[in-house]
Motif scaffolding. Sequence first.
Motif, PDB file in Angstrom:
ATOM      1  N   GLN A 105       2.973  -4.112   6.508  1.00  0.00           N
ATOM      2  CA  GLN A 105       3.390  -5.467   6.133  1.00  0.00           C
ATOM      3  C   GLN A 105       2.779  -5.815   4.781  1.00  0.00           C
ATOM      4  OE1 GLN A 105       2.985  -8.168   9.606  1.00  0.00           O
ATOM      5  NE2 GLN A 105       2.798  -6.319  10.867  1.00  0.00           N
ATOM      6  N   THR A 106       3.075  -4.994   3.805  1.00  0.00           N
ATOM      7  CA  THR A 106       2.403  -5.047   2.511  1.00  0.00           C
ATOM      8  C   THR A 106       2.758  -6.261   1.666  1.00  0.00           C
ATOM      9  OG1 THR A 106       1.880  -3.732   0.554  1.00  0.00           O
ATOM     10  CG2 THR A 106       4.174  -3.685   1.305  1.00  0.00           C
ATOM     11  N   GLU A 161       7.329  -2.869   4.883  1.00  0.00           N
ATOM     12  CA  GLU A 161       7.622  -4.282   4.665  1.00  0.00           C
ATOM     13  C   GLU A 161       8.970  -4.589   5.310  1.00  0.00           C
ATOM     14  OE1 GLU A 161       7.772  -8.129   3.950  1.00  0.00           O
ATOM     15  OE2 GLU A 161       5.973  -6.890   3.686  1.00  0.00           O
ATOM     16  N   ASN A 210      10.661  -8.959  -0.461  1.00  0.00           N
ATOM     17  CA  ASN A 210       9.310  -8.430  -0.657  1.00  0.00           C
ATOM     18  C   ASN A 210       9.322  -6.907  -0.795  1.00  0.00           C
ATOM     19  OD1 ASN A 210       7.920 -10.808  -0.707  1.00  0.00           O
ATOM     20  ND2 ASN A 210       7.077 -10.645   1.351  1.00  0.00           N
ATOM     21  N   ALA A 211      10.183  -6.248  -0.021  1.00  0.00           N
ATOM     22  CA  ALA A 211      10.253  -4.787  -0.095  1.00  0.00           C
ATOM     23  C   ALA A 211      10.653  -4.332  -1.493  1.00  0.00           C
ATOM     24  CB  ALA A 211      11.235  -4.257   0.945  1.00  0.00           C
ATOM     25  N   ASP A 264       8.089  -5.638  11.756  1.00  0.00           N
ATOM     26  CA  ASP A 264       6.652  -5.928  11.822  1.00  0.00           C
ATOM     27  C   ASP A 264       6.028  -5.461  13.138  1.00  0.00           C
ATOM     28  OD1 ASP A 264       6.784  -7.105   9.326  1.00  0.00           O
ATOM     29  OD2 ASP A 264       7.056  -9.131  10.127  1.00  0.00           O
TER      30      ASP A 264
END
Length: 245
Positions: A55-56, A76, A81-82, A97
């Motif tokens: 979950q970077t 992610e 966000n990815a 997640d």
Amino acid sequence: MGTFEELVAEGAAVPLEGWDFAWFEGRATEERPPWGYASLIAARLGAVSSALDLQTGGGEVTASAPVLPPLMAATESWPPNALVAAKNLPFVVRAPDSGPLPFRDSSFDLVISRHPVVTPWGEIARVLRAGGIYLSQQIGAGTNRELTDFMMGPQPVSEARGVAVARAAAEAAGLEVLRLEPVALRVAFFDVAAVVHFLRKVLWTVPGFTVEGYRDRLLDMHAHIQEHGEFVCTSTRFLVEARRP
């Protein structure tokens, strides 16, 4: 400081991609945990041959390490966000997640995670090698409850994110807990724009938050900050380190 309408519009317009909080500079502050997560993981990443960042977010914290291991993977779940993380880290995969994780058993010396939405303890234990370490900074129970209560009225505090639950879940997955350290940290917001952006970004603080739905409470928040110079609340964090025997 702008008018209420100007500040709310500004906070509502800030992009949400990534997990970089630089926009808050001068508008909000949060005490940092004493263990220094970024420095802590940097030291660990430089000493292993394989690591996984769960979950970077945008990968910003992990990418700040001066040395990454030869095998550095990250997961992610949120597509925007990815995309950011893929620019910061060498190998990023989309994964839910809660798992399952798309990696073989015993793949990593180190698994790290900063503020995971959920912690898939069983999957973490599976992908760790014997003697491998899970190191994570997590959000604790009742974090920023003063802000939640201001916006929503008094709310019960769930212990689902408490340290006792984390210890029990880690041990149930077969991991040995080496370190479990909670801390309470002072948070201050200096304008309502910062509150708006924070509530849009950190979704669990006020579930279902929208500017339109909470306009009256935001107006009260604006008045509070004008009178007191800030709105203060308390974030809770804990560091957990666990080892696969």
